[in-house]
Motif scaffolding. Structure first.
Motif: not given
Length: 227
Positions: A58-86
């Protein structure tokens, strides 16, 4: 035959501290009135499943689709895996020693194949596992349901009683326990307080995990043959 199955995020690579920050942004920017939610509520759950879970609750979301929700994560993924993580300390040595035992190895992850590829490229993990299973490739319920672990065991050709799973999130621990595996909670926890009550045992460091893994394999009579 025994098998060892690793979760990826928070176990093989220490990404959870970075994903925690992203999830905090998700709760702040994408979820309306999500003050009762904690990052641990979502860690370990596939991103598309997170979207559906939030909507079902029942939570209201500011995005209209699962793909938009995924895009928010995907925008951070390269930095997380390629730059930050050990990589987990001594992880390649651990895999080498597990290979000496002749133990089939798998990765069972809620992360997406392109994110797995980023981590595997950076840390030279290609070819180190017999099976790699991503929830994004399966049309089944993700963690905390047991289905993804059942698929992984089936592909390895082992039963739950022969499987040792290493997990670091409440949702992942619950999934592996529901599948019937022996679960080692890897509690080098960057996501806050973690309920490990569904795990069979808890490892608090990479060295502790190593000792517990081989003790469990020995208990399953998987000592190397001696001539």
């Amino acid at each position: 035959m025994a098998a060892v199955i690793f979760d990826m995020d928070g176990v093989i690579v220490d990404t959870e501290r970075y994903w925690k920050g992203v999830i905090e942004q998700v709760l702040d920017e994408l979820v309306v009135d999500g003050d009762d939610l904690e990052p641990t509520d979502l860690i370990g759950i596939n991103v598309h499943d997170q979207y559906e879970l939030l909507r079902e609750e029942g939570y209201e979301l500011t995005v209209d689709s699962a793909d938009e929700y995924f895009d928010f994560y995907d925008d951070h993924a390269e930095a997380v895996y390629s730059d930050h993580a050990d990589l987990m300390a001594g992880f390649h040595d651990l895999l080498d020693d597990l290979d000496e035992y002749g133990v089939p190895l798998a990765v069972c992850t809620s992360s997406y194949p392109n994110w797995v590829e980023l981590a595997f490229d950076r840390f030279d993990l290609h070819g180190r596992f017999d099976v790699v299973v991503s929830a994004a490739d399966l049309d089944i319920p993700g963690k905390p349901e047991p289905d993804i672990y059942e698929v992984t065991m089936d592909r390895l050709g082992v039963t739950a009683a022969e499987s040792v799973v290493v997990e670091d999130s409440e949702n992942g621990i619950r999934a592996a326990a529901r599948a019937g595996a022996h679960v080692i909670a890897y509690a080098a926890d960057e996501a806050g307080e973690m309920d490990t009550s569904d795990a069979d045992e808890v490892a608090t460091s990479a060295n502790d995990l190593r000792e517990r893994l081989f003790a469990e394999l020995d208990a399953l009579d998987r000592r190397p043959s001696r001539s």
